[in-house]
Write a protein that holds these residues in place. Sequence first.
Motif, PDB file in Angstrom:
ATOM      1  N   GLY A  49       0.789  -1.219   0.000  1.00 42.66           N
ATOM      2  CA  GLY A  49       0.000   0.000   0.000  1.00 42.66           C
ATOM      3  C   GLY A  49       0.822   1.270   0.000  1.00 42.66           C
ATOM      4  N   ALA A  50       2.117   1.151  -0.312  1.00 41.02           N
ATOM      5  CA  ALA A  50       3.009   2.304  -0.202  1.00 41.02           C
ATOM      6  C   ALA A  50       3.510   2.782  -1.564  1.00 41.02           C
ATOM      7  N   ASP A  51       3.537   4.101  -1.727  1.00 43.55           N
ATOM      8  CA  ASP A  51       4.175   4.699  -2.898  1.00 43.55           C
ATOM      9  C   ASP A  51       5.694   4.728  -2.729  1.00 43.55           C
ATOM     10  N   ILE A  52       6.136   4.747  -1.482  1.00 43.09           N
ATOM     11  CA  ILE A  52       7.561   4.812  -1.163  1.00 43.09           C
ATOM     12  C   ILE A  52       7.883   3.661  -0.219  1.00 43.09           C
ATOM     13  N   VAL A  53       8.843   2.815  -0.591  1.00 43.58           N
ATOM     14  CA  VAL A  53       9.296   1.721   0.271  1.00 43.58           C
ATOM     15  C   VAL A  53      10.764   1.958   0.589  1.00 43.58           C
ATOM     16  N   ILE A  54      11.076   2.009   1.884  1.00 46.38           N
ATOM     17  CA  ILE A  54      12.437   2.312   2.324  1.00 46.38           C
ATOM     18  C   ILE A  54      12.961   1.174   3.183  1.00 46.38           C
ATOM     19  N   PHE A  55      14.173   0.729   2.871  1.00 50.96           N
ATOM     20  CA  PHE A  55      14.844  -0.282   3.670  1.00 50.96           C
ATOM     21  C   PHE A  55      16.030   0.364   4.379  1.00 50.96           C
ATOM     22  N   SER A  74      11.407  -8.421  -4.026  1.00 51.21           N
ATOM     23  CA  SER A  74       9.990  -8.718  -3.791  1.00 51.21           C
ATOM     24  C   SER A  74       9.097  -7.533  -4.122  1.00 51.21           C
ATOM     25  N   CYS A  75       9.667  -6.320  -4.127  1.00 48.95           N
ATOM     26  CA  CYS A  75       8.859  -5.136  -4.462  1.00 48.95           C
ATOM     27  C   CYS A  75       8.418  -5.147  -5.926  1.00 48.95           C
ATOM     28  N   LYS A  76       9.134  -5.891  -6.772  1.00 45.63           N
ATOM     29  CA  LYS A  76       8.781  -5.941  -8.193  1.00 45.63           C
ATOM     30  C   LYS A  76       7.409  -6.562  -8.412  1.00 45.63           C
ATOM     31  N   SER A  77       7.024  -7.479  -7.526  1.00 39.12           N
ATOM     32  CA  SER A  77       5.748  -8.183  -7.705  1.00 39.12           C
ATOM     33  C   SER A  77       4.578  -7.494  -7.020  1.00 39.12           C
ATOM     34  N   LEU A  78       4.828  -6.368  -6.351  1.00 38.79           N
ATOM     35  CA  LEU A  78       3.741  -5.667  -5.678  1.00 38.79           C
ATOM     36  C   LEU A  78       2.834  -4.983  -6.701  1.00 38.79           C
ATOM     37  N   PRO A  79       1.560  -4.825  -6.386  1.00 34.53           N
ATOM     38  CA  PRO A  79       0.657  -4.113  -7.298  1.00 34.53           C
ATOM     39  C   PRO A  79       1.066  -2.653  -7.423  1.00 34.53           C
ATOM     40  N   THR A  80       0.760  -2.064  -8.564  1.00 32.68           N
ATOM     41  CA  THR A  80       1.076  -0.650  -8.777  1.00 32.68           C
ATOM     42  C   THR A  80       0.298   0.199  -7.785  1.00 32.68           C
ATOM     43  N   PRO A  81       0.967   1.119  -7.091  1.00 29.83           N
ATOM     44  CA  PRO A  81       0.264   1.948  -6.097  1.00 29.83           C
ATOM     45  C   PRO A  81      -0.653   2.959  -6.778  1.00 29.83           C
ATOM     46  N   PRO A  82      -1.561   3.583  -6.024  1.00 30.27           N
ATOM     47  CA  PRO A  82      -2.495   4.555  -6.607  1.00 30.27           C
ATOM     48  C   PRO A  82      -1.812   5.695  -7.345  1.00 30.27           C
ATOM     49  N   SER A  83      -0.612   6.084  -6.889  1.00 27.78           N
ATOM     50  CA  SER A  83       0.077   7.194  -7.544  1.00 27.78           C
ATOM     51  C   SER A  83       0.605   6.812  -8.920  1.00 27.78           C
ATOM     52  N   GLY A  84       0.643   5.510  -9.209  1.00 28.15           N
ATOM     53  CA  GLY A  84       1.123   5.044 -10.504  1.00 28.15           C
ATOM     54  C   GLY A  84       2.604   4.714 -10.540  1.00 28.15           C
ATOM     55  N   LYS A  85       3.339   5.053  -9.479  1.00 32.40           N
ATOM     56  CA  LYS A  85       4.767   4.763  -9.435  1.00 32.40           C
ATOM     57  C   LYS A  85       5.182   4.501  -8.000  1.00 32.40           C
ATOM     58  N   ARG A  86       6.080   3.535  -7.835  1.00 32.99           N
ATOM     59  CA  ARG A  86       6.634   3.250  -6.507  1.00 32.99           C
ATOM     60  C   ARG A  86       8.133   3.527  -6.535  1.00 32.99           C
ATOM     61  N   VAL A  87       8.607   4.258  -5.546  1.00 30.25           N
ATOM     62  CA  VAL A  87      10.038   4.523  -5.384  1.00 30.25           C
ATOM     63  C   VAL A  87      10.577   3.627  -4.275  1.00 30.25           C
ATOM     64  N   VAL A  88      11.627   2.881  -4.579  1.00 29.28           N
ATOM     65  CA  VAL A  88      12.280   2.016  -3.598  1.00 29.28           C
ATOM     66  C   VAL A  88      13.599   2.666  -3.192  1.00 29.28           C
ATOM     67  N   ALA A  89      13.786   2.831  -1.890  1.00 30.43           N
ATOM     68  CA  ALA A  89      14.988   3.497  -1.377  1.00 30.43           C
ATOM     69  C   ALA A  89      15.703   2.590  -0.387  1.00 30.43           C
ATOM     70  N   VAL A  90      17.022   2.689  -0.367  1.00 28.45           N
ATOM     71  CA  VAL A  90      17.850   1.931   0.574  1.00 28.45           C
ATOM     72  C   VAL A  90      18.725   2.915   1.339  1.00 28.45           C
ATOM     73  N   GLY A  91      18.640   2.847   2.676  1.00 29.60           N
ATOM     74  CA  GLY A  91      19.470   3.685   3.519  1.00 29.60           C
ATOM     75  C   GLY A  91      20.247   2.855   4.512  1.00 29.60           C
ATOM     76  N   GLY A  92      20.948   3.509   5.425  1.00 29.62           N
ATOM     77  CA  GLY A  92      21.677   2.795   6.453  1.00 29.62           C
ATOM     78  C   GLY A  92      23.069   2.371   6.034  1.00 29.62           C
ATOM     79  N   CYS A  93      23.582   1.367   6.732  1.00 32.54           N
ATOM     80  CA  CYS A  93      24.997   1.012   6.613  1.00 32.54           C
ATOM     81  C   CYS A  93      25.361   0.358   5.281  1.00 32.54           C
ATOM     82  N   ILE A  94      24.487  -0.499   4.733  1.00 34.77           N
ATOM     83  CA  ILE A  94      24.792  -1.098   3.429  1.00 34.77           C
ATOM     84  C   ILE A  94      24.823  -0.012   2.360  1.00 34.77           C
ATOM     85  N   ALA A  95      23.901   0.920   2.441  1.00 32.17           N
ATOM     86  CA  ALA A  95      23.887   2.020   1.472  1.00 32.17           C
ATOM     87  C   ALA A  95      25.164   2.841   1.571  1.00 32.17           C
ATOM     88  N   GLN A  96      25.609   3.126   2.790  1.00 33.01           N
ATOM     89  CA  GLN A  96      26.841   3.895   2.966  1.00 33.01           C
ATOM     90  C   GLN A  96      28.044   3.132   2.434  1.00 33.01           C
TER      91      GLN A  96
END
Length: 456
Positions: A49-55, A74-96
Amino acid sequence: MASNTTRSILTGKTYFIRTFGCQMNLHDSERVAGLLDSYGCFAAADPAGADIVIFMTCCVREAADQRLYGQCSSCKSLPTPPSGKRVVAVGGCIAQRDGERLVSHVDNVDVIFGTQAIAHVADLIADAFEDGGRHVDTEEGAAPAATTLPWHREQPFHAWVPIMTGCNNFCTYCIVPYVRGREKSRPFESVVDEVAGLLRCGVREVTLLGQNVNSYGRDAYGAPRFAELLRAVGETGIERIRFTSSHPKDLLPETIDAMAEVPAVMPHLQLAVQSGSTRVLKLMNRRYTREDYLGLVDRIRERIPDIALTTDIIVGFPGETEEDFEQTLSLAERVGYAQAFTFIYSRREGTPAARIEDPTPREVIQDRFDRLVKVIEQTAHDFNQHDLGTTVPVLVEGSSKKDSRVLQGKSPKNQTVHAPIPAGMDIESLVGRIVDVDVDTARTWYLSGTVVGDPR
C-alpha cells in the motif's frame, strides 16, 4: 530540489519503512518517517500500500546483504500503487558502504542514501518521482545531523536519544567504523535539553545511543563525560534511562557509580564480551583480557548486586580453537548472563579479520554455537528465578502477540513481563503506563504474573 517543489511532489504519498539492525537504525528510521510526515506523506501498513518503500539496512553480518536483495526484489511483484509509481529506497549502513554499487546488485532501487545523508531523503525521493532516475547520496558530513530532523516515534512513551555517532575502536571483525565514521559526540547541553523536552511531551523512558557510549565526550571535551551525562539526564526527571552500546575497556568507575546512584538508570547493562579467550580477544583488537572483563563484572555487581548483564558473543572467529571456545563457555557460566546475542562469525570485506584464513569446519562451529546457546538458556533461566515471588514495576508496551487479553511490557532489568489485563481495563488505556506485577512464573525469556494496585 527546493523544499516547496519536494512538498508538492510528496504530499499525499504513502510510505513504508522496514528496519534491520541496531537501535541506531531504529532511531534513523523514526527520523526518516518524521521527515516524510513533514512533507505531507502518510505511513502505510505494508509495502503493497506504499508509494515509497524504504529499507534501513545493517551490514554487520553477511546475511543482511542477501535479505536486502530479497526484500528489494519482492517489491517488483507488488501491485502498482495509486500514484502510478513506486520509489524504492535503501538507507543505512549497506547504502553507505556500497553506494552506487548497489545498483548492480538490485536493479529496482531508485534512491540510495548513506548514514549521514538522512536530511536529504525527501529531496532524493522527490527527484526519483519527477525524473525516474536513480539518485545516490553517500557523502559524509555534508548534511544536518539526523537528531535535528522531525520525529515519528514508534512508541510515544519511549525515545531513542543518540548522544554520539561513529566508532574509533576498529575491532578487526567490525565494519561499523567504516560506515558510521569516527566518534562524534553531541554537545552535552543538547542531549540534556532534548531529554527534558521529551519529558514534557510525555516520554517516560529514553535509551541513550552510541556505538560506544562510555567514550562519550572524549572527542569534544578531551575526556569522557558519560557518567556526568547520566547524572544530568537523571536530574531532568525522566523516569527510566537505558543506554547502549557499552565497550568494556571504557567503562569507568565513575560510570558504575552513576548507574548505582541515579534512580532513573535501569539495572541492566549490555556489556559485549565477544569471546572469553584472551588470545581471541587480542585477535579481535578488543583491548581487554578475560581477566579484565571478569574483574569489571565483579566491580559492577559489587555496586549494583541485582543488575541484569547481557552481552554479545561471536562463535567461530577465525582461528578460534576448542580451548578458546571452552573459555567462552566458562565465562558465560561464571557471569550468569540474563540474555546474550550470539552470532556465528560473518566475514566482512574491508575488515582485517576478513584476511584471516580459518580451516575450522562449519559443522564444528555450528556445534559450538549450539552448545553456547544451551549455556545462555540456562543462565537466563537461572537469572529470572531471582524475581519469582517479587513485585516488578512494568512499563506496558502493548498486548502479547499470542494473546490479546495479556499485556506485555518491560521490567527495570529489561525482562519481558506478561500479565492478564485487569478486569475493567483495556490495553489502550495501559500502554505507556507502569503497572506492578506480582511474579508467579519465571521462564527462560520472560516473567509472568498478576497486576496489583493501580496503573500510574
